[in-house]
Design a protein around this motif. Structure first.
Motif, mmCIF file in Angstrom:
data_model
loop_
_atom_site.group_PDB
_atom_site.id
_atom_site.type_symbol
_atom_site.label_atom_id
_atom_site.label_comp_id
_atom_site.label_asym_id
_atom_site.label_seq_id
_atom_site.Cartn_x
_atom_site.Cartn_y
_atom_site.Cartn_z
ATOM 1 N N SER A 3 -7.391 2.530 -20.343
ATOM 2 C CA SER A 3 -8.259 2.573 -18.888
ATOM 3 C C SER A 3 -6.953 3.324 -18.102
ATOM 4 N N VAL A 4 -6.889 4.322 -17.695
ATOM 5 C CA VAL A 4 -6.352 4.744 -17.197
ATOM 6 C C VAL A 4 -5.848 4.699 -15.159
ATOM 7 N N VAL A 5 -4.949 4.062 -15.023
ATOM 8 C CA VAL A 5 -4.626 4.404 -13.887
ATOM 9 C C VAL A 5 -4.792 5.582 -12.996
ATOM 10 N N ARG A 6 -5.875 5.490 -12.157
ATOM 11 C CA ARG A 6 -6.595 6.705 -11.175
ATOM 12 C C ARG A 6 -5.448 7.048 -9.801
ATOM 13 N N GLN A 7 -5.096 5.215 -9.038
ATOM 14 C CA GLN A 7 -4.230 5.606 -7.759
ATOM 15 C C GLN A 7 -3.696 4.030 -7.490
ATOM 16 N N ILE A 8 -2.874 4.730 -7.165
ATOM 17 C CA ILE A 8 -2.008 3.365 -6.391
ATOM 18 C C ILE A 8 -2.145 3.130 -4.772
ATOM 19 N N ALA A 9 -2.646 1.858 -4.859
ATOM 20 C CA ALA A 9 -2.243 1.587 -2.900
ATOM 21 C C ALA A 9 -0.876 0.499 -2.661
ATOM 22 N N TYR A 10 -0.975 1.224 -1.399
ATOM 23 C CA TYR A 10 0.029 0.275 -0.592
ATOM 24 C C TYR A 10 -0.752 -0.312 1.077
ATOM 25 N N PHE A 11 -0.523 -1.623 0.853
ATOM 26 C CA PHE A 11 -0.740 -2.455 2.444
ATOM 27 C C PHE A 11 0.298 -2.084 3.476
ATOM 28 N N CYS A 12 -0.458 -1.478 4.644
ATOM 29 C CA CYS A 12 0.451 -1.175 5.586
ATOM 30 C C CYS A 12 -0.221 -1.450 7.051
ATOM 31 N N ALA A 13 0.838 -1.385 8.207
ATOM 32 C CA ALA A 13 0.451 -1.276 9.145
ATOM 33 C C ALA A 13 -0.497 -0.538 9.954
ATOM 34 N N GLY A 87 3.643 -9.864 8.374
ATOM 35 C CA GLY A 87 4.598 -8.583 8.985
ATOM 36 C C GLY A 87 4.886 -8.370 7.225
ATOM 37 N N ARG A 88 4.490 -8.599 6.311
ATOM 38 C CA ARG A 88 5.244 -8.054 4.880
ATOM 39 C C ARG A 88 3.892 -6.553 4.488
ATOM 40 N N TRP A 89 4.532 -6.155 4.052
ATOM 41 C CA TRP A 89 3.791 -4.344 3.697
ATOM 42 C C TRP A 89 4.266 -4.215 2.244
ATOM 43 N N GLY A 90 3.336 -3.586 1.491
ATOM 44 C CA GLY A 90 3.801 -3.462 -0.219
ATOM 45 C C GLY A 90 2.769 -3.246 -1.110
ATOM 46 N N LEU A 91 2.488 -3.125 -1.781
ATOM 47 C CA LEU A 91 2.139 -2.352 -2.733
ATOM 48 C C LEU A 91 1.417 -3.316 -3.157
ATOM 49 N N HIS A 92 -0.554 -2.451 -2.894
ATOM 50 C CA HIS A 92 -1.750 -3.898 -3.392
ATOM 51 C C HIS A 92 -2.096 -3.916 -4.044
ATOM 52 N N HIS A 93 -2.356 -2.482 -4.840
ATOM 53 C CA HIS A 93 -3.479 -2.375 -6.333
ATOM 54 C C HIS A 93 -3.446 -1.071 -6.641
ATOM 55 N N THR A 94 -3.210 -1.525 -8.476
ATOM 56 C CA THR A 94 -3.755 0.245 -8.414
ATOM 57 C C THR A 94 -5.664 0.133 -8.768
ATOM 58 N N ALA A 95 -6.360 1.373 -8.980
ATOM 59 C CA ALA A 95 -7.519 1.492 -9.141
ATOM 60 C C ALA A 95 -7.594 2.330 -10.664
#
Length: 175
Positions: A3-13, A87-95
């Motif tokens: 598998s190839v990581v297509r996306q990096i996603a961050y959860f934010c406000a 109040g925490r934010w950061g890396l949520h998933h790779t796709a």
């Protein structure tokens, strides 16, 4: 299976603030912002739940970057990692792209990675978050490389390749 990581996603406000800040620091983007992405259905941990979210999509080198925010209160795959009010934010998933979202989610569940959330957009597009946080520190998003998705990825990449400055954010509508 490779598998190839297509996306990096961050959860934010706020997806707009996060996208602009990332652009300024790292030169990513430009970004396409979809507010209140319409869903036909969302099932979190086996229970149908409302899931109102917004995303900003941009290119960062060879990978798409996404900033996500949850607009409604309540449980979700986002809140599994970043509890409401924390109040925490950061890396949520790779796709990654998979041929069959449900089959791959079932395979991963058999390996000890449960399905956290499965959602279907109003146009029938399906995405799923598999809870791989204990092993990798983030979730894994699965979706099939249907033409609408691959075309969207190509459009975001082409916009980055052509970007000469100017507006960093463009609002789009998803169906």
């Amino acid at each position: 299976m490779r598998s190839v990581v297509r996306q990096i996603a961050y959860f934010c406000a706020d997806v707009r603030d996060a996208a602009v800040a990332h652009h300024r620091r790292f030169g990513s983007g430009p970004y396409f912002v979809a507010d209140n992405i319409p869903l036909a259905r969302s099932v979190h941990r086996g229970q149908e739940r409302p899931f109102d979210h917004s995303s900003a999509y941009g290119q960062w080198g060879d990978v798409m970057i996404e900033f996500v925010q949850q607009n409604n209160a309540g449980p979700s795959a986002f809140r599994d990692m970043y509890p409401e009010g924390s109040g925490r934010w950061g890396l949520h998933h790779t796709a990654i792209w998979v041929e069959d979202v449900d089959a791959e989610a079932a395979r991963l569940a058999g390996e000890g990675f449960p399905l956290a959330q499965r959602a279907e957009m109003t146009d029938g597009f399906v995405f799923a978050f598999v809870d791989t946080a204990a092993a990798y520190g983030h979730m894994l998003e699965l979706y099939a490389p249907v033409p609408a998705l691959t075309g969207f990825y190509a459009m975001v990449r082409q916009a980055a390749d052509r970007y000469q400055g100017g507006d960093v954010l463009t609002t789009i509508t998803m169906t």
